[in-house]
Scaffold this active site. Structure first.
Site, PDB file in Angstrom:
ATOM      1  N   HIS A 194      -2.757  -0.250  -2.725  1.00  0.00           N
ATOM      2  CA  HIS A 194      -2.310  -0.130  -4.120  1.00  0.00           C
ATOM      3  C   HIS A 194      -2.879  -1.234  -5.022  1.00  0.00           C
ATOM      4  CE1 HIS A 194       0.279   2.816  -2.434  1.00  0.00           C
ATOM      5  NE2 HIS A 194       1.164   1.979  -1.930  1.00  0.00           N
TER       6      HIS A 194
ATOM      7  N   LYS B 229       8.960  -8.085  -1.395  1.00  0.00           N
ATOM      8  CA  LYS B 229      10.252  -7.392  -1.350  1.00  0.00           C
ATOM      9  C   LYS B 229      11.374  -8.385  -1.620  1.00  0.00           C
ATOM     10  CE  LYS B 229       8.513  -3.777   1.450  1.00  0.00           C
ATOM     11  NZ  LYS B 229       8.302  -2.755   0.427  1.00  0.00           N
TER      12      LYS B 229
END
Ligand code: NAD
Length: 482
Positions: free
Chosen positions: A239, A330
């Site tokens: 990504h 995260k």
């Protein structure tokens, strides 16, 4: 406002039609295309998965998925009922023989055939082989493959090879849903449909670029899988790399799949190796009622990163001297994805209040609130004399589309329609994926060889302290994650 471009009638087979991705993204996306009037009325969606059930039972599952993942205001009974009529189910064993004859019988000869591999990548080879050898897929058929596309160069090559045994590159659609986002495509429009930006789009005028993909969620239930991957493999190689390519690539000669992908490939090949001092890896600690990364991973000795920041150089004429700082992680402070392009200072200031002066920044926001925003300096309004202030020139798509206008299509729905149209521009080509692994592999191998341990970070923050240093050292700072 919206101009829906109709597509040809299709049969779309979703392998893994009972899985998480199908329920959360693929089916809701198709529902919106159906109610948006883009799905021709005689098109069909055929789910194929392991469980034995009939159409009625599967349709009940789809209804439940739509109720969960399409907001109530965006669906109505007539739409749902009409959509469910387009849906069929076949029980199939990807690695065995059962179900394949049924599937073959269902496929119509005169419509676009697409096969979405929403299953574990270990099944891609078996599916491709059976579709080809049983004559279910023809030379005009398309296959869509999900991430992860390999875990290193060798496995990506093996996957490309096995798909190539049965399908031509023009038939293979490797999904990277970041490329399906409205803003990402708008980035290309802004760059290549305006004269304003391109002359400045180079190291001479751009100080640095920041690409951030921050998540608030942890690895939770998929910790055991994630621990075999990590942020570099799971996010950066695909990504963030794709986003970097779209910013850094040369203008393609045409907005055409291979022209665009050729330019992206050149960027990947121009990436310098990244030395260890330009990389910070992290693992989140326990907090906010959630366990730590190593607990989620079920591995107290885990060396896998849930956060990574790195400074990347592109060794070509355009970018020599402009670092690209990438970070993703995260359990961070906010869920936010953006690209920020910071321009250099004007060569000389004619104003006295230099302390109020800020650089121009072009921010391309992918989530939430997709939009593009250019920060420019103006005179502070009012009688205060010649004081400077920075204001945003805002291009928010929600507004541009009108208050009750069409929603921005979700990445998945747009990409699936591109598959039906046969347009590969927003999909990764095999050589691109391999080149990205060829860049990532030695970086990963180096930290594995040294046995590096990721730094820890508190959940709800912007990551490990050392990542701040990566910027401070260069006299720069990360943008706030919010
Ligand atoms: P899942 O485990 O929820 O679903 C797997 C599906 O595969 C089920 O429908 C199951 O019936 C089917 N299946 C398994 N073995 C089979 C066999 N032998 N024959 C036929 N069908 C079989 O998985 P998921 O989360 O939906 O992920 C699917 C793919 O999408 C994976 O490649 C994953 O990496 C990728 N992906 C998922 C997400 C996500 O958010 N879930 C995001 C990005 C990529």
């Amino acid at each position: 406002v919206s101009r829906v471009i109709p597509v040809d009638t299709f049969d779309l087979v979703i392998f893994g039609g009972t899985g998480d991705l199908a329920r959360r993204k693929i089916l809701p996306g198709l529902y919106r295309r159906f109610t948006g009037g883009q799905m021709p009325p005689d098109s069909r969606i055929i789910a194929a998965a392991r469980s034995e059930m009939d159409d009625t039972a599967y349709r009940a599952q789809v209804r439940a998925a739509l109720e969960e993942f399409v907001p109530a205001g965006k669906r109505d009974e007539a739409g749902v009922a009409g959509f469910l009529e387009r849906i069929h189910y076949v029980a199939i064993d990807a690695t065995g023989t059962s179900g394949w004859a049924d599937l073959k019988k269902m496929m119509r000869p005169d419509v676009v055939r697409a096969f979405y591999f929403s299953v574990a990548p270990s099944l891609f080879g078996a599916l491709a082989e059976r579709l080809h050898e049983r004559g279910i897929a023809g030379p005009q058929s398309r296959i869509v493959v999900e991430k992860p596309f390999g875990r290193d160069l060798e496995s990506a090559r093996a996957l490309n090879r096995v798909l190539a045994l049965h399908f031509a590159e023009e038939q293979i659609y490797r999904i990277d849903h970041y490329l399906g986002k409205e803003t990402v495509q708008n980035l290309m429009a802004v760059r290549f449909a305006n004269i304003l930006f391109e002359p400045l789009w180079k190291a001479q005028y751009i100080d640095h670029v920041q690409i951030t993909v921050a998540e608030t969620v942890g690895v939770g239930g998929r910790g055991a899988y994630y621990d075999t991957s990590g942020a570099m493999r799971d996010m950066v190689q695909n990504h963030l790399m794709q986003l970097l390519c779209l910013i850094a690539m040369e203008p393609p000669y045409h907005f055409d799949p291979n022209a665009v992908r050729d330019e992206k490939l050149k960027v990947i090949r121009a990436l310098d190796p990244v030395p260890p001092e330009d990389i910070v890896r992290g693992q989140y600690l326990a907090g906010g009622g959630q366990e730590s990364y190593v607990d989620h991973a079920g591995n107290p000795r885990s060396r896998t990163e849930s956060y990574i920041a790195l400074k990347v150089h592109i060794a070509n004429w355009r970018w020599k001297g402009t670092p690209f700082y990438l970070r993703t992680g995260k359990r961070l402070r906010a869920r936010a994805s953006e690209i920020a392009i910071t321009f250099r200072e004007p060569p000389h200031s004619i104003f006295d209040d230099a302390e109020d002066w800020r650089e121009n920044v072009l921010v391309i926001r992918l989530q939430p609130d997709e939009g593009i925003n250019l920060k420019v300096m103006i005179k502070e309004p009012g009688p205060g004399g010649m004081r400077l202030t920075q204001v945003p020139l805002d291009m928010s798509f929600a507004e541009a589309l009108g208050p009750d206008g069409e929603d921005i299509p979700d990445a998945y729905e747009r990409l699936i329609m591109d598959v039906i149209r046969g347009n590969q521009t927003l999909f990764m080509r095999g050589d691109e994926v391999e080149a990205a692994w060829a860049w990532a592999d030695p970086i990963i191998a180096a930290w594995e060889r040294r046995g590096d341990r990721p730094k820890t970070y508190e959940p709800g923050t912007s990551g490990p302290e050392d990542a701040l240093m990566l910027m401070h050292r260069d006299g720069r700072r990360w943008r706030e994650i919010r």
